[in-house]
Design a protein around this motif. Structure first.
Motif, PDB file in Angstrom:
ATOM      1  N   TRP A  38       3.986  -2.656  17.105  1.00  0.00           N
ATOM      2  CA  TRP A  38       4.544  -1.716  16.122  1.00  0.00           C
ATOM      3  C   TRP A  38       3.511  -1.369  15.052  1.00  0.00           C
ATOM      4  O   TRP A  38       3.463  -0.228  14.575  1.00  0.00           O
ATOM      5  CB  TRP A  38       5.830  -2.258  15.493  1.00  0.00           C
ATOM      6  N   ALA A  39       2.685  -2.356  14.652  1.00  0.00           N
ATOM      7  CA  ALA A  39       1.677  -2.110  13.621  1.00  0.00           C
ATOM      8  C   ALA A  39       0.579  -1.190  14.150  1.00  0.00           C
ATOM      9  O   ALA A  39       0.079  -0.329  13.413  1.00  0.00           O
ATOM     10  CB  ALA A  39       1.081  -3.425  13.127  1.00  0.00           C
ATOM     11  N   ARG A  40       0.192  -1.362  15.419  1.00  0.00           N
ATOM     12  CA  ARG A  40      -0.822  -0.475  15.998  1.00  0.00           C
ATOM     13  C   ARG A  40      -0.307   0.963  16.077  1.00  0.00           C
ATOM     14  O   ARG A  40      -1.025   1.913  15.785  1.00  0.00           O
ATOM     15  CB  ARG A  40      -1.246  -0.993  17.377  1.00  0.00           C
ATOM     16  N   ILE A  41       0.965   1.114  16.453  1.00  0.00           N
ATOM     17  CA  ILE A  41       1.564   2.457  16.520  1.00  0.00           C
ATOM     18  C   ILE A  41       1.668   3.058  15.122  1.00  0.00           C
ATOM     19  O   ILE A  41       1.358   4.240  14.910  1.00  0.00           O
ATOM     20  CB  ILE A  41       2.954   2.393  17.198  1.00  0.00           C
ATOM     21  N   ALA A  42       2.081   2.245  14.151  1.00  0.00           N
ATOM     22  CA  ALA A  42       2.197   2.732  12.769  1.00  0.00           C
ATOM     23  C   ALA A  42       0.831   3.143  12.220  1.00  0.00           C
ATOM     24  O   ALA A  42       0.714   4.155  11.523  1.00  0.00           O
ATOM     25  CB  ALA A  42       2.833   1.660  11.889  1.00  0.00           C
ATOM     26  N   ALA A  43      -0.214   2.371  12.520  1.00  0.00           N
ATOM     27  CA  ALA A  43      -1.561   2.700  12.035  1.00  0.00           C
ATOM     28  C   ALA A  43      -2.046   4.009  12.652  1.00  0.00           C
ATOM     29  O   ALA A  43      -2.634   4.851  11.952  1.00  0.00           O
ATOM     30  CB  ALA A  43      -2.529   1.564  12.366  1.00  0.00           C
ATOM     31  N   ARG A  44      -1.804   4.199  13.953  1.00  0.00           N
ATOM     32  CA  ARG A  44      -2.195   5.461  14.595  1.00  0.00           C
ATOM     33  C   ARG A  44      -1.424   6.636  13.991  1.00  0.00           C
ATOM     34  O   ARG A  44      -1.991   7.708  13.757  1.00  0.00           O
ATOM     35  CB  ARG A  44      -1.955   5.389  16.109  1.00  0.00           C
ATOM     36  N   SER A  45      -0.142   6.424  13.755  1.00  0.00           N
ATOM     37  CA  SER A  45       0.678   7.498  13.171  1.00  0.00           C
ATOM     38  C   SER A  45       0.193   7.852  11.769  1.00  0.00           C
ATOM     39  O   SER A  45       0.141   9.027  11.400  1.00  0.00           O
ATOM     40  CB  SER A  45       2.150   7.063  13.122  1.00  0.00           C
ATOM     41  N   ALA A  46      -0.157   6.830  10.980  1.00  0.00           N
ATOM     42  CA  ALA A  46      -0.677   7.085   9.630  1.00  0.00           C
ATOM     43  C   ALA A  46      -1.985   7.864   9.707  1.00  0.00           C
ATOM     44  O   ALA A  46      -2.215   8.785   8.920  1.00  0.00           O
ATOM     45  CB  ALA A  46      -0.883   5.768   8.888  1.00  0.00           C
ATOM     46  N   ALA A  47      -2.859   7.496  10.651  1.00  0.00           N
ATOM     47  CA  ALA A  47      -4.143   8.186  10.786  1.00  0.00           C
ATOM     48  C   ALA A  47      -3.959   9.646  11.185  1.00  0.00           C
ATOM     49  O   ALA A  47      -4.750  10.508  10.797  1.00  0.00           O
ATOM     50  CB  ALA A  47      -5.017   7.467  11.815  1.00  0.00           C
ATOM     51  N   LEU A  48      -2.900   9.931  11.945  1.00  0.00           N
ATOM     52  CA  LEU A  48      -2.659  11.306  12.391  1.00  0.00           C
ATOM     53  C   LEU A  48      -1.829  12.116  11.401  1.00  0.00           C
ATOM     54  O   LEU A  48      -1.749  13.341  11.518  1.00  0.00           O
ATOM     55  CB  LEU A  48      -1.947  11.291  13.749  1.00  0.00           C
ATOM     56  N   SER A  49      -1.231  11.462  10.412  1.00  0.00           N
ATOM     57  CA  SER A  49      -0.319  12.163   9.512  1.00  0.00           C
ATOM     58  C   SER A  49      -1.011  13.232   8.665  1.00  0.00           C
ATOM     59  O   SER A  49      -0.367  14.189   8.226  1.00  0.00           O
ATOM     60  CB  SER A  49       0.403  11.160   8.603  1.00  0.00           C
ATOM     61  N   ALA A  50      -2.295  13.083   8.428  1.00  0.00           N
ATOM     62  CA  ALA A  50      -3.015  14.052   7.597  1.00  0.00           C
ATOM     63  C   ALA A  50      -3.590  15.221   8.404  1.00  0.00           C
ATOM     64  O   ALA A  50      -4.102  16.176   7.813  1.00  0.00           O
ATOM     65  CB  ALA A  50      -4.149  13.349   6.841  1.00  0.00           C
ATOM     66  N   VAL A  51      -3.503  15.160   9.725  1.00  0.00           N
ATOM     67  CA  VAL A  51      -4.125  16.203  10.556  1.00  0.00           C
ATOM     68  C   VAL A  51      -3.443  17.565  10.410  1.00  0.00           C
ATOM     69  O   VAL A  51      -4.123  18.566  10.174  1.00  0.00           O
ATOM     70  CB  VAL A  51      -4.183  15.761  12.038  1.00  0.00           C
ATOM     71  N   PRO A  52      -2.090  17.677  10.533  1.00  0.00           N
ATOM     72  CA  PRO A  52      -1.489  19.023  10.454  1.00  0.00           C
ATOM     73  C   PRO A  52      -1.764  19.741   9.132  1.00  0.00           C
ATOM     74  O   PRO A  52      -2.133  20.918   9.125  1.00  0.00           O
ATOM     75  CB  PRO A  52       0.013  18.755  10.638  1.00  0.00           C
ATOM     76  N   SER A  53      -1.613  19.036   8.002  1.00  0.00           N
ATOM     77  CA  SER A  53      -1.867  19.691   6.706  1.00  0.00           C
ATOM     78  C   SER A  53      -3.346  20.034   6.564  1.00  0.00           C
ATOM     79  O   SER A  53      -3.691  21.058   5.966  1.00  0.00           O
ATOM     80  CB  SER A  53      -1.415  18.794   5.555  1.00  0.00           C
ATOM     81  N   GLY A  54      -4.221  19.190   7.115  1.00  0.00           N
ATOM     82  CA  GLY A  54      -5.649  19.478   7.069  1.00  0.00           C
ATOM     83  C   GLY A  54      -6.000  20.746   7.831  1.00  0.00           C
ATOM     84  O   GLY A  54      -6.780  21.582   7.347  1.00  0.00           O
ATOM     85  N   LEU A  55      -5.416  20.909   9.009  1.00  0.00           N
ATOM     86  CA  LEU A  55      -5.670  22.115   9.797  1.00  0.00           C
ATOM     87  C   LEU A  55      -5.119  23.352   9.088  1.00  0.00           C
ATOM     88  O   LEU A  55      -5.772  24.403   9.052  1.00  0.00           O
ATOM     89  CB  LEU A  55      -5.049  21.974  11.192  1.00  0.00           C
ATOM     90  N   TRP A  56      -3.914  23.208   8.501  1.00  0.00           N
ATOM     91  CA  TRP A  56      -3.326  24.328   7.757  1.00  0.00           C
ATOM     92  C   TRP A  56      -4.227  24.700   6.579  1.00  0.00           C
ATOM     93  O   TRP A  56      -4.498  25.869   6.321  1.00  0.00           O
ATOM     94  CB  TRP A  56      -1.926  23.940   7.265  1.00  0.00           C
ATOM     95  N   ARG A  57      -4.709  23.693   5.858  1.00  0.00           N
ATOM     96  CA  ARG A  57      -5.554  23.923   4.675  1.00  0.00           C
ATOM     97  C   ARG A  57      -6.872  24.579   5.066  1.00  0.00           C
ATOM     98  O   ARG A  57      -7.366  25.464   4.365  1.00  0.00           O
ATOM     99  CB  ARG A  57      -5.815  22.590   3.970  1.00  0.00           C
ATOM    100  N   ILE A  58      -7.464  24.135   6.185  1.00  0.00           N
ATOM    101  CA  ILE A  58      -8.726  24.732   6.639  1.00  0.00           C
ATOM    102  C   ILE A  58      -8.508  26.188   7.023  1.00  0.00           C
ATOM    103  O   ILE A  58      -9.318  27.066   6.690  1.00  0.00           O
ATOM    104  CB  ILE A  58      -9.318  23.916   7.807  1.00  0.00           C
ATOM    105  N   ALA A  59      -7.389  26.465   7.721  1.00  0.00           N
ATOM    106  CA  ALA A  59      -7.082  27.862   8.082  1.00  0.00           C
ATOM    107  C   ALA A  59      -6.926  28.703   6.821  1.00  0.00           C
ATOM    108  O   ALA A  59      -7.471  29.809   6.715  1.00  0.00           O
ATOM    109  CB  ALA A  59      -5.810  27.912   8.926  1.00  0.00           C
ATOM    110  N   PHE A  60      -6.220  28.173   5.837  1.00  0.00           N
ATOM    111  CA  PHE A  60      -6.033  28.878   4.569  1.00  0.00           C
ATOM    112  C   PHE A  60      -7.372  29.111   3.881  1.00  0.00           C
ATOM    113  O   PHE A  60      -7.655  30.208   3.397  1.00  0.00           O
ATOM    114  CB  PHE A  60      -5.094  28.056   3.682  1.00  0.00           C
ATOM    115  N   GLY A  61      -8.220  28.089   3.862  1.00  0.00           N
ATOM    116  CA  GLY A  61      -9.528  28.200   3.222  1.00  0.00           C
ATOM    117  C   GLY A  61     -10.439  29.197   3.903  1.00  0.00           C
ATOM    118  O   GLY A  61     -11.315  29.786   3.266  1.00  0.00           O
ATOM    119  N   CYS A  62     -10.224  29.398   5.193  1.00  0.00           N
ATOM    120  CA  CYS A  62     -11.058  30.352   5.948  1.00  0.00           C
ATOM    121  C   CYS A  62     -10.506  31.776   5.889  1.00  0.00           C
ATOM    122  O   CYS A  62     -11.016  32.668   6.556  1.00  0.00           O
ATOM    123  CB  CYS A  62     -11.186  29.887   7.392  1.00  0.00           C
TER     124      CYS A  62
END
Length: 199
Positions: free
Chosen positions: A36-60
């Motif tokens: 469960w901790a390995r899954i939670a850590a992976r999920s936390a690492a991926l949680s910033a990806v969608p907003s990051g992609l949205w922000r990069i698109a906005f910045g471009c």
């Protein structure tokens, strides 16, 4: 102990004693992270990806649904330095989210050898636990504030993204709400496993 070496003339001499090779630092023996901790850590690492992609698109300069005065205000920041800002902010957020994986991987116990100055040294558990729990508290607070007021207020403004654009922006930022609690849970598990070893 040095040994005898015979050179080309046939005379014997003692070879210089060599320093014993130092054993590489290995990861301390601690119980592995539960599934469960390995899954939670992976999920936390991926949680910033969608907003990051949205922000990069906005910045471009991709139109993301802002209009009126809000579009003019945000438009003043991109492209140009605004693009750099959006990209750097997104990469920084993802790098911090990625560090959650260290709480369930061997490099969270021993610093990888390629890291300058610190490579090969053991990680003091409290040096990882303290920042992780502090980050979790801050992120959970920010996520709760956004979830229970911030987004609703922003989406109610007529210049903010509406309709499909508003849904896309909300879905891009919604995973960030989970980052804080996931980081906290993984940090507590890391503490449970490592503090017992270090005592």
């Amino acid at each position: 102990m040095s040994k005898l070496v015979i050179n080309a003339r046939g005379t014997a001499r003692r070879a210089p004693a060599t320093a014993p090779a130092t054993a590489p630092v290995t990861a301390p023996v601690v119980p592995p992270a539960p599934r469960w901790a390995r899954i939670a850590a992976r999920s936390a690492a991926l949680s910033a990806v969608p907003s990051g992609l949205w922000r990069i698109a906005f910045g471009c300069g991709v139109p993301v649904g802002f209009s009126g005065a809000t579009a003019a205000a945000y438009g003043a920041h991109q492209p140009g330095w605004g693009t750099v800002y959006c990209v750097v902010l997104s990469l920084l957020a993802e790098a911090l989210a990625f560090l959650t994986l260290g709480l369930v991987r061997p490099w969270g116990l021993v610093v990888p050898r390629w890291v300058p100055l610190l490579g090969g040294r053991r990680v003091r558990p409290l040096a990882a636990i303290g920042p992780a729990l502090l980050g979790s508290a801050i992120l959970t607070n920010l996520g709760a504030a956004a979830l229970f007021g911030g987004w609703a207020r922003n989406l109610a403004e007529p210049d903010s993204p509406q309709g499909f654009a508003g849904v896309v922006m909300t879905l891009a930022y919604l995973p960030l709400v989970a980052w804080g609690p996931l980081l906290g849970a993984v940090a507590i598990d890391y503490a449970r496993r490592t503090l017992r070893w270090s005592s």
